[in-house]
Design a protein around this motif. Structure first.
Motif, PDB file in Angstrom:
ATOM      1  N   TRP A  74       0.827  -1.203   0.000  1.00 50.58           N
ATOM      2  CA  TRP A  74       0.000   0.000   0.000  1.00 50.58           C
ATOM      3  C   TRP A  74       0.863   1.256   0.000  1.00 50.58           C
ATOM      4  O   TRP A  74       1.930   1.288   0.621  1.00 50.58           O
ATOM      5  CB  TRP A  74      -0.907   0.014   1.235  1.00 50.58           C
ATOM      6  N   GLN A  75       0.388   2.259  -0.694  1.00 53.12           N
ATOM      7  CA  GLN A  75       0.987   3.585  -0.619  1.00 53.12           C
ATOM      8  C   GLN A  75       0.047   4.443   0.226  1.00 53.12           C
ATOM      9  O   GLN A  75      -1.095   4.699  -0.163  1.00 53.12           O
ATOM     10  CB  GLN A  75       1.172   4.201  -2.011  1.00 53.12           C
ATOM     11  N   VAL A  76       0.534   4.861   1.380  1.00 50.77           N
ATOM     12  CA  VAL A  76      -0.258   5.612   2.349  1.00 50.77           C
ATOM     13  C   VAL A  76       0.347   7.006   2.466  1.00 50.77           C
ATOM     14  O   VAL A  76       1.568   7.145   2.578  1.00 50.77           O
ATOM     15  CB  VAL A  76      -0.244   4.898   3.714  1.00 50.77           C
ATOM     16  N   PHE A  94       3.052  22.616  -0.667  1.00 50.51           N
ATOM     17  CA  PHE A  94       2.310  21.378  -0.443  1.00 50.51           C
ATOM     18  C   PHE A  94       3.328  20.348   0.021  1.00 50.51           C
ATOM     19  O   PHE A  94       4.284  20.048  -0.701  1.00 50.51           O
ATOM     20  CB  PHE A  94       1.604  20.912  -1.718  1.00 50.51           C
ATOM     21  N   VAL A  95       3.155  19.819   1.238  1.00 51.33           N
ATOM     22  CA  VAL A  95       4.097  18.873   1.824  1.00 51.33           C
ATOM     23  C   VAL A  95       3.355  17.568   2.102  1.00 51.33           C
ATOM     24  O   VAL A  95       2.347  17.567   2.818  1.00 51.33           O
ATOM     25  CB  VAL A  95       4.701  19.421   3.133  1.00 51.33           C
ATOM     26  N   GLU A  96       3.871  16.489   1.558  1.00 55.91           N
ATOM     27  CA  GLU A  96       3.198  15.189   1.686  1.00 55.91           C
ATOM     28  C   GLU A  96       4.162  14.159   2.265  1.00 55.91           C
ATOM     29  O   GLU A  96       5.307  14.028   1.814  1.00 55.91           O
ATOM     30  CB  GLU A  96       2.702  14.725   0.316  1.00 55.91           C
ATOM     31  N   ASP A  97       3.707  13.434   3.271  1.00 57.32           N
ATOM     32  CA  ASP A  97       4.464  12.352   3.895  1.00 57.32           C
ATOM     33  C   ASP A  97       3.925  11.034   3.342  1.00 57.32           C
ATOM     34  O   ASP A  97       2.750  10.708   3.527  1.00 57.32           O
ATOM     35  CB  ASP A  97       4.273  12.421   5.415  1.00 57.32           C
ATOM     36  N   THR A  98       4.779  10.274   2.650  1.00 58.22           N
ATOM     37  CA  THR A  98       4.352   9.087   1.896  1.00 58.22           C
ATOM     38  C   THR A  98       5.079   7.842   2.385  1.00 58.22           C
ATOM     39  O   THR A  98       6.271   7.886   2.680  1.00 58.22           O
ATOM     40  CB  THR A  98       4.633   9.286   0.396  1.00 58.22           C
ATOM     41  N   MET A 124      -3.480  25.210   5.385  1.00 56.77           N
ATOM     42  CA  MET A 124      -4.635  25.693   4.646  1.00 56.77           C
ATOM     43  C   MET A 124      -5.598  24.564   4.289  1.00 56.77           C
ATOM     44  O   MET A 124      -6.804  24.776   4.163  1.00 56.77           O
ATOM     45  CB  MET A 124      -4.175  26.390   3.366  1.00 56.77           C
ATOM     46  N   ALA A 125      -5.054  23.367   4.073  1.00 57.57           N
ATOM     47  CA  ALA A 125      -5.876  22.222   3.690  1.00 57.57           C
ATOM     48  C   ALA A 125      -5.066  20.948   3.907  1.00 57.57           C
ATOM     49  O   ALA A 125      -3.838  20.984   4.020  1.00 57.57           O
ATOM     50  CB  ALA A 125      -6.308  22.324   2.228  1.00 57.57           C
ATOM     51  N   PHE A 126      -5.789  19.821   3.969  1.00 57.78           N
ATOM     52  CA  PHE A 126      -5.166  18.527   4.154  1.00 57.78           C
ATOM     53  C   PHE A 126      -5.730  17.540   3.136  1.00 57.78           C
ATOM     54  O   PHE A 126      -6.843  17.724   2.631  1.00 57.78           O
ATOM     55  CB  PHE A 126      -5.441  17.973   5.560  1.00 57.78           C
ATOM     56  N   GLU A 127      -4.983  16.498   2.874  1.00 61.08           N
ATOM     57  CA  GLU A 127      -5.524  15.370   2.131  1.00 61.08           C
ATOM     58  C   GLU A 127      -4.825  14.105   2.604  1.00 61.08           C
ATOM     59  O   GLU A 127      -3.680  14.144   3.066  1.00 61.08           O
ATOM     60  CB  GLU A 127      -5.353  15.530   0.622  1.00 61.08           C
ATOM     61  N   THR A 128      -5.525  12.992   2.528  1.00 55.30           N
ATOM     62  CA  THR A 128      -4.950  11.696   2.873  1.00 55.30           C
ATOM     63  C   THR A 128      -5.337  10.693   1.795  1.00 55.30           C
ATOM     64  O   THR A 128      -6.308  10.897   1.051  1.00 55.30           O
ATOM     65  CB  THR A 128      -5.443  11.187   4.239  1.00 55.30           C
ATOM     66  N   GLY A 129      -4.590   9.610   1.722  1.00 57.91           N
ATOM     67  CA  GLY A 129      -4.911   8.580   0.740  1.00 57.91           C
ATOM     68  C   GLY A 129      -4.304   7.244   1.100  1.00 57.91           C
ATOM     69  O   GLY A 129      -3.267   7.173   1.770  1.00 57.91           O
TER      70      GLY A 129
END
Length: 399
Positions: free
Chosen positions: A158-160, A204-208, A239-244
């Motif tokens: 999985w890619q989380v 935009f900073v994403e931890d994968t 300002m905003a978040f996203e998860t996947g």
């Protein structure tokens, strides 16, 4: 006496207003504005809460034209990757599209009668779909693009990820994307931070994580993003978040999956049809390709469109087998904390090879180059990973 069930008639009904469904609707509109299309989305916005990125070399002229209505961010200076052993800057032009801009672009381009948001689909058949509340949409052709269905027909990992849109208190000085910063603690997975400088103050900073299970702990990932931003000197308000949670497919039986999820006469597109890059989870080039294919064949009746897209999914599955093999080695041959070494070695290879890899267009020479040389994982473990089965891609409840 009860009222009659509301009914809408259309040439093509598209279920799911994410990337795949939205681009199909746009391609149909641009190809034949007179075509009566209905696009149904369960959420209140098209595209959900996501961000899609791609390289300029991923798309041909026709694909670029399809995306022309959308406001995009792009970096002509290229991007950087950072590993404990080395860093590298590549000059590939990089693009990114937010779901907010995707929604706005579609609402500008599509007919007002096309878009139905906040409408959940409760039943689907070859002649149409029934929505919550009882409305019936009848169509010559029905295309289901509502997303991946977890299935034990496939195996893999999985890619989380968690992403944060941040407004910094001062200019951040970052002039290009950091597509992969793997210098961070790995936490039992292949972990990296992905950062896009959207303006002088916005990031935009994403931890994968490439991990064995689909669990996503929001509070833990948010705290890790906090620490990363503090370490590099980025302060500011989210300002905003996203998860996947995305599947990383390393093997399986596509034909079995198609038999199990198929609704006779209903076409499938996007992740629901397993049309994506199995290792990177890149979807945009595949969604563009599918949308253009549908638009070229827009006059087909539903059963023939369903057969066309199933055949397209099989061709994508065949041409992406090499990336599933690499995924097997990533998850099965490398210790979780050492998985980053596979990508560290990969990013020493020639830039055109890297571009073709992300576009799922690797040549025979590319594949040989990727697999030869000093291996980043033990040979014995690699052989066992290739010959043994992996974990079924069935997401647990609550993940």
């Amino acid at each position: 006496m009860t009222g009659a069930t509301p009914r809408t008639r259309a040439d093509i009904a598209i279920l799911g207003g994410g990337l795949a469904g939205g681009l199909i609707a746009l391609a149909l509109r641009r190809e034949d504005p007179a075509l009566d299309v209905v696009l149904v989305e369960a959420g209140d916005a098209l595209g959900g809460n996501h961000r899609w990125s791609w390289f300029e070399s991923d798309l041909n002229f026709e694909g670029e034209a399809l995306l022309s209505p959308f406001r995009k961010t792009h970096w002509p200076v290229g991007y950087a990757v950072l590993f404990p052993e080395h860093t590298r800057t590549l000059d590939s032009v990089y693009f990114s599209l937010s779901s907010a801009d995707f929604d706005a672009g579609l609402r500008r381009e599509l007919a007002q009668s096309t878009i139905r948001t906040n409408r959940e689909v409760v039943a689907v058949d070859a002649k149409g779909a029934t929505l919550a509340g009882g409305e019936r949409i009848e169509a010559r052709c029905v295309i289901d693009a509502r997303g991946f269905i977890p299935s034990d027909a496939f195996e893999g990992g999985w890619q989380v990820f968690m992403g944060r849109h941040l407004r910094a208190t001062k200019p951040h000085q970052l002039d290009r994307p950091l597509v992969m910063d793997a210098r961070v603690k790995q936490h039992g997975a292949f972990r990296f931070l992905y950062t896009l400088p959207l303006s002088a103050e916005e990031l935009f900073v994403e931890d994968t994580y490439y991990q064995d299970t689909p669990e996503l702990d929001r509070s833990t990932l948010s705290a890790r993003i906090d620490r990363y931003c503090a370490a590099v000197g980025w302060e500011g308000e989210p300002m905003a978040f996203e998860t996947g949670v995305l599947p990383v497919v390393t093997g399986g039986d596509l034909a079995r999956y198609q038999r199990e999820v198929r609704v006779p006469g209903v076409a499938m597109a996007g992740a629901r049809a397993m049309i994506a890059h199995p290792l990177t989870s890149y979807t945009l080039p595949f969604a563009v390709e599918t949308a253009l294919l549908v638009a070229r064949n827009r006059e087909l009746p539903g059963e023939q469109m369903a057969a066309l897209l199933e055949d397209h999914a099989r061709r994508v599955w065949q041409r992406t087998g090499f990336y599933r093999l690499l995924g097997k080695m990533l998850f099965g041959a490398a210790e979780p904390a050492q998985r980053y070494r596979i990508f560290s070695r990969f990013y020493r290879l020639p830039q055109p090879l890297i571009e073709r890899f992300y576009a799922a267009r690797s040549t025979g020479g590319d594949k040989l180059r990727i697999l030869t040389g000093k291996p980043p994982v033990p040979i014995g473990r690699a052989v066992r990973a290739i010959t043994q089965g992996g974990q079924p891609l069935v997401q647990k409840e609550g993940s």
